[in-house]
Design a protein around this motif. Structure first.
Motif, PDB file in Angstrom:
ATOM      1  N   VAL A 182      -5.712  -6.160  -7.526  1.00 21.85           N
ATOM      2  CA  VAL A 182      -5.968  -4.748  -7.252  1.00 21.85           C
ATOM      3  C   VAL A 182      -6.631  -4.061  -8.435  1.00 21.85           C
ATOM      4  O   VAL A 182      -7.653  -3.360  -8.300  1.00 21.85           O
ATOM      5  N   THR A 183      -6.058  -4.237  -9.628  1.00 17.86           N
ATOM      6  CA  THR A 183      -6.562  -3.503 -10.794  1.00 17.86           C
ATOM      7  C   THR A 183      -7.743  -4.190 -11.471  1.00 17.86           C
ATOM      8  O   THR A 183      -8.626  -3.528 -12.020  1.00 17.86           O
ATOM      9  N   GLY A 184      -7.768  -5.519 -11.436  1.00 18.66           N
ATOM     10  CA  GLY A 184      -8.836  -6.234 -12.125  1.00 18.66           C
ATOM     11  C   GLY A 184     -10.044  -6.516 -11.263  1.00 18.66           C
ATOM     12  O   GLY A 184     -11.183  -6.508 -11.744  1.00 18.66           O
ATOM     13  N   LEU A 185      -9.820  -6.769  -9.970  1.00 14.49           N
ATOM     14  CA  LEU A 185     -10.917  -7.135  -9.081  1.00 14.49           C
ATOM     15  C   LEU A 185     -11.183  -6.098  -7.998  1.00 14.49           C
ATOM     16  O   LEU A 185     -12.046  -6.306  -7.147  1.00 14.49           O
ATOM     17  N   GLY A 186     -10.427  -5.006  -8.016  1.00 18.20           N
ATOM     18  CA  GLY A 186     -10.662  -3.923  -7.052  1.00 18.20           C
ATOM     19  C   GLY A 186     -10.351  -4.295  -5.619  1.00 18.20           C
ATOM     20  O   GLY A 186     -11.059  -3.879  -4.693  1.00 18.20           O
ATOM     21  N   ALA A 187      -9.301  -5.072  -5.405  1.00 15.74           N
ATOM     22  CA  ALA A 187      -8.959  -5.500  -4.044  1.00 15.74           C
ATOM     23  C   ALA A 187      -8.537  -4.319  -3.182  1.00 15.74           C
ATOM     24  O   ALA A 187      -7.848  -3.411  -3.647  1.00 15.74           O
ATOM     25  N   GLY A 188      -8.972  -4.341  -1.939  1.00 13.14           N
ATOM     26  CA  GLY A 188      -8.509  -3.376  -0.955  1.00 13.14           C
ATOM     27  C   GLY A 188      -7.359  -3.961  -0.162  1.00 13.14           C
ATOM     28  O   GLY A 188      -6.842  -5.040  -0.496  1.00 13.14           O
ATOM     29  N   PRO A 189      -6.940  -3.283   0.921  1.00 12.82           N
ATOM     30  CA  PRO A 189      -5.818  -3.793   1.726  1.00 12.82           C
ATOM     31  C   PRO A 189      -6.052  -5.200   2.257  1.00 12.82           C
ATOM     32  O   PRO A 189      -5.144  -6.030   2.247  1.00 12.82           O
ATOM     33  N   LEU A 190      -7.288  -5.490   2.714  1.00 15.22           N
ATOM     34  CA  LEU A 190      -7.564  -6.809   3.281  1.00 15.22           C
ATOM     35  C   LEU A 190      -7.472  -7.898   2.222  1.00 15.22           C
ATOM     36  O   LEU A 190      -6.878  -8.955   2.443  1.00 15.22           O
ATOM     37  N   GLY A 191      -8.037  -7.641   1.045  1.00 17.92           N
ATOM     38  CA  GLY A 191      -7.996  -8.639  -0.015  1.00 17.92           C
ATOM     39  C   GLY A 191      -6.586  -8.930  -0.477  1.00 17.92           C
ATOM     40  O   GLY A 191      -6.213 -10.088  -0.690  1.00 17.92           O
ATOM     41  N   ALA A 192      -5.781  -7.853  -0.643  1.00 14.73           N
ATOM     42  CA  ALA A 192      -4.397  -8.039  -1.077  1.00 14.73           C
ATOM     43  C   ALA A 192      -3.585  -8.773  -0.023  1.00 14.73           C
ATOM     44  O   ALA A 192      -2.768  -9.649  -0.337  1.00 14.73           O
ATOM     45  N   ALA A 193      -3.803  -8.414   1.272  1.00 11.69           N
ATOM     46  CA  ALA A 193      -3.075  -9.073   2.349  1.00 11.69           C
ATOM     47  C   ALA A 193      -3.459 -10.547   2.457  1.00 11.69           C
ATOM     48  O   ALA A 193      -2.620 -11.411   2.692  1.00 11.69           O
ATOM     49  N   ALA A 194      -4.762 -10.840   2.255  1.00 11.79           N
ATOM     50  CA  ALA A 194      -5.213 -12.226   2.326  1.00 11.79           C
ATOM     51  C   ALA A 194      -4.587 -13.059   1.219  1.00 11.79           C
ATOM     52  O   ALA A 194      -4.214 -14.224   1.428  1.00 11.79           O
ATOM     53  N   LEU A 195      -4.445 -12.469   0.031  1.00  9.16           N
ATOM     54  CA  LEU A 195      -3.829 -13.190  -1.080  1.00  9.16           C
ATOM     55  C   LEU A 195      -2.391 -13.571  -0.749  1.00  9.16           C
ATOM     56  O   LEU A 195      -1.949 -14.693  -1.011  1.00  9.16           O
ATOM     57  N   LEU A 196      -1.638 -12.631  -0.140  1.00  9.23           N
ATOM     58  CA  LEU A 196      -0.261 -12.908   0.236  1.00  9.23           C
ATOM     59  C   LEU A 196      -0.192 -13.942   1.360  1.00  9.23           C
ATOM     60  O   LEU A 196       0.631 -14.865   1.330  1.00  9.23           O
ATOM     61  N   GLN A 234       8.611 -14.670  -8.419  1.00 10.39           N
ATOM     62  CA  GLN A 234       8.555 -13.215  -8.329  1.00 10.39           C
ATOM     63  C   GLN A 234       7.578 -12.633  -9.349  1.00 10.39           C
ATOM     64  O   GLN A 234       6.787 -11.734  -9.025  1.00 10.39           O
ATOM     65  N   THR A 235       7.613 -13.128 -10.575  1.00 10.24           N
ATOM     66  CA  THR A 235       6.696 -12.644 -11.607  1.00 10.24           C
ATOM     67  C   THR A 235       5.254 -12.962 -11.242  1.00 10.24           C
ATOM     68  O   THR A 235       4.357 -12.117 -11.365  1.00 10.24           O
ATOM     69  N   THR A 236       5.017 -14.175 -10.764  1.00 13.92           N
ATOM     70  CA  THR A 236       3.664 -14.593 -10.402  1.00 13.92           C
ATOM     71  C   THR A 236       3.124 -13.771  -9.238  1.00 13.92           C
ATOM     72  O   THR A 236       1.959 -13.329  -9.260  1.00 13.92           O
ATOM     73  N   THR A 237       3.944 -13.556  -8.213  1.00 15.53           N
ATOM     74  CA  THR A 237       3.493 -12.795  -7.044  1.00 15.53           C
ATOM     75  C   THR A 237       3.079 -11.383  -7.433  1.00 15.53           C
ATOM     76  O   THR A 237       2.019 -10.888  -7.026  1.00 15.53           O
ATOM     77  N   LEU A 238       3.916 -10.715  -8.238  1.00 15.14           N
ATOM     78  CA  LEU A 238       3.608  -9.350  -8.654  1.00 15.14           C
ATOM     79  C   LEU A 238       2.366  -9.303  -9.533  1.00 15.14           C
ATOM     80  O   LEU A 238       1.463  -8.481  -9.323  1.00 15.14           O
ATOM     81  N   ALA A 239       2.282 -10.199 -10.507  1.00 15.25           N
ATOM     82  CA  ALA A 239       1.155 -10.178 -11.435  1.00 15.25           C
ATOM     83  C   ALA A 239      -0.157 -10.535 -10.735  1.00 15.25           C
ATOM     84  O   ALA A 239      -1.206  -9.928 -11.012  1.00 15.25           O
ATOM     85  N   LEU A 240      -0.141 -11.501  -9.822  1.00 18.22           N
ATOM     86  CA  LEU A 240      -1.361 -11.849  -9.082  1.00 18.22           C
ATOM     87  C   LEU A 240      -1.846 -10.681  -8.238  1.00 18.22           C
ATOM     88  O   LEU A 240      -3.049 -10.382  -8.200  1.00 18.22           O
ATOM     89  N   ALA A 241      -0.902 -10.011  -7.554  1.00 20.19           N
ATOM     90  CA  ALA A 241      -1.286  -8.876  -6.714  1.00 20.19           C
ATOM     91  C   ALA A 241      -1.879  -7.751  -7.564  1.00 20.19           C
ATOM     92  O   ALA A 241      -2.909  -7.158  -7.199  1.00 20.19           O
TER      93      ALA A 241
END
Length: 447
Positions: A42-56, A31-38
């Motif tokens: 988003v905040t460090g690499l400027g991910a949009g919806p597609l990038g965040a969804a691809a990570l999950l 749980q900690t890893t999933t939240l921190a990676l997301a």
């Protein structure tokens, strides 16, 4: 082998307590890893919806594709050594992100690689621990053991996001991942303390002389041959497909269509964990009184019916209906999952534990992203409410297949076997090789 005597309470059985501790530590780590990676994406690499969804999606993909191979590995390798190495590697993989972040070299390739590797190790560990449980506790204690492990895992699911959120707020997303890595390290130490006898071969593990393809076929043959298990897997896959679509649309629907305030949405999410704990408390008594097969047949359709409360919220009383959905679905799905897991453990030969768990886990996991992506695409065309109604209908129809008539001999044998969890070893149903097995749990954490 470390199996608990039937007359010894599980709370006094050291190997089982180690598994409970592992479930808490592992769940907090995930749980900690999933939240921190997301948040880092988003905040460090400027991910949009597609990038965040691809990570999950990349965290689920290995489980959907590689679980059968992980099961083959579990059946052929020393079990304690495998889970220790997998968890140790998990700590190193996750710990590489804060190190790269501190050096200023973290990027998309690194995050995607961590998502894939972490997902592979997570679902390999899931299959391995499912195979380990019937070797740690007595057959008559499997139902109680599965309930207790689900409770331990749920505790980690509740505390993990809160811990991750606090650490991200205080330290930032990169350093917060050190907490996830540390949790995996604790998990590895707990697994290392399991009995050394888990590294010993069981049953006909000498069948390692088989080709990998023949060995995989042997595991798949159990799923095909066991009437109960086959029905459960098909209905659960359909139920996951429908609930996956509903889960993907839930936040968007609650905020855009229902205009639910943030505090109400947070409350609705929080009540799911409470409902899960209630389901854990009632699962054992309910399954023992009705029989495992009956408990599964009753609770799976109940979970499907509960999904209709989501689109019904558009008619009014939105908060109350979504609250009721989380309560009903949380309880029904938890009892259903525990009953299904225990049944699966009872009908699978010991030496095929990993392979059967791998096939079942793959079937259950692949339907979640398919349902989510399909539901999102249809909702963009038809709107949220029609897709939510259709998703609930599909889930309910899939669950209802458990009530379709089977061959009389199979149905009678399954019903008699499912009643025998607490009656003694001789009452337990057996598969072609005659032993026991466990179902995929990590997918349940998606809620």
């Amino acid at each position: 082998m470390g199996t608990a005597p039937v007359d010894r309470p599980l709370r006094r059985h050291r190997p089982f307590l180690l598994l409970c501790g592992e479930q808490i530590a592992g769940s907090v780590g995930r749980q900690t890893t999933t939240l921190a990676l997301a948040l880092l994406a988003v905040t460090g690499l400027g991910a949009g919806p597609l990038g965040a969804a691809a990570l999950l999606a990349l965290t689920y993909l290995p489980g959907a594709l590689l679980s059968p191979l992980a099961g083959l590995l579990v059946d052929r390798m020393p079990l304690r050594r495998l889970v220790f190495v997998a968890t140790g590697l998990q700590a190193l993989v996750v710990g590489s992100v804060p190190l790269a972040d501190a050096l200023g070299h973290v990027g998309w390739v690194h995050l995607y690689a961590v998502a894939v590797l972490s997902g592979t190790l997570t679902f390999t560990l899931s299959v391995a621990l499912q195979a380990a449980l019937p070797r740690v506790v007595a057959t008559e204690q499997l139902l109680r053991a599965n309930s207790a492990l689900t409770a331990a895992r749920t505790t980690g699911q509740v505390g993990g996001p809160a811990l991750g959120g606090v650490l991200v707020g205080l330290l930032g997303a990169g350093p917060a991942l050190l907490a996830g890595s540390a949790a995996y390290a604790v998990e590895a130490l707990l697994l290392l303390a399991l009995p050394a006898s888990l590294d010993s071969p069981v049953g006909s593990r000498g069948s390692g002389r088989e080709s990998p393809l023949a060995a995989l076929r042997a595991g798949f043959a159990v799923v095909r041959a066991e009437w109960q298990l086959r029905r459960m897997v098909l209905s659960a896959a359909g139920l996951n497909l429908g609930s996956g679509a509903a889960t993907a649309l839930f936040v968007l629907y609650a905020t855009d269509d229902l205009s639910l305030p943030a505090w109400q949405l947070g409350t609705v999410y929080a009540v799911h964990s409470a409902a899960t704990m209630v389901g854990i408390l009632v699962a054992g008594r309910f399954a023992r009184s009705t029989g495992l097969w009956a408990a599964t047949r009753l609770c799976a359709p109940a979970a499907g019916v509960a999904l209709f409360l989501i689109p019904a919220a558009s008619l009014g009383w939105a908060f109350a209906l979504l609250f009721a959905y989380q309560v009903c679905y949380g309880i029904a799905a938890t009892v259903w999952a525990i009953s299904m897991t225990t049944t699966q453990q009872l009908v699978t030969p010991q030496e095929l534990q990993g392979r059967v768990a791998g096939f079942v886990q793959a079937a259950l996991l692949v339907t979640v992203p398919v349902g989510a992506l399909g539901g999102g695409a249809l909702a963009a065309w038809l709107g949220n409410v029609p897709v939510l109604v259709a998703s609930a209908g599909f889930a309910l129809l899939s669950a209802a297949t458990l009530w379709l008539p089977g061959r009389a001999a199979e149905a009678t044998g399954a019903a008699n076997g499912a009643q025998g969890v607490e009656d003694g070893p001789e009452a337990s149903p057996t598969g072609p090789g005659g032993s026991a097995k466990g179902a995929g749990q990590e997918g349940q954490e998606r809620h």
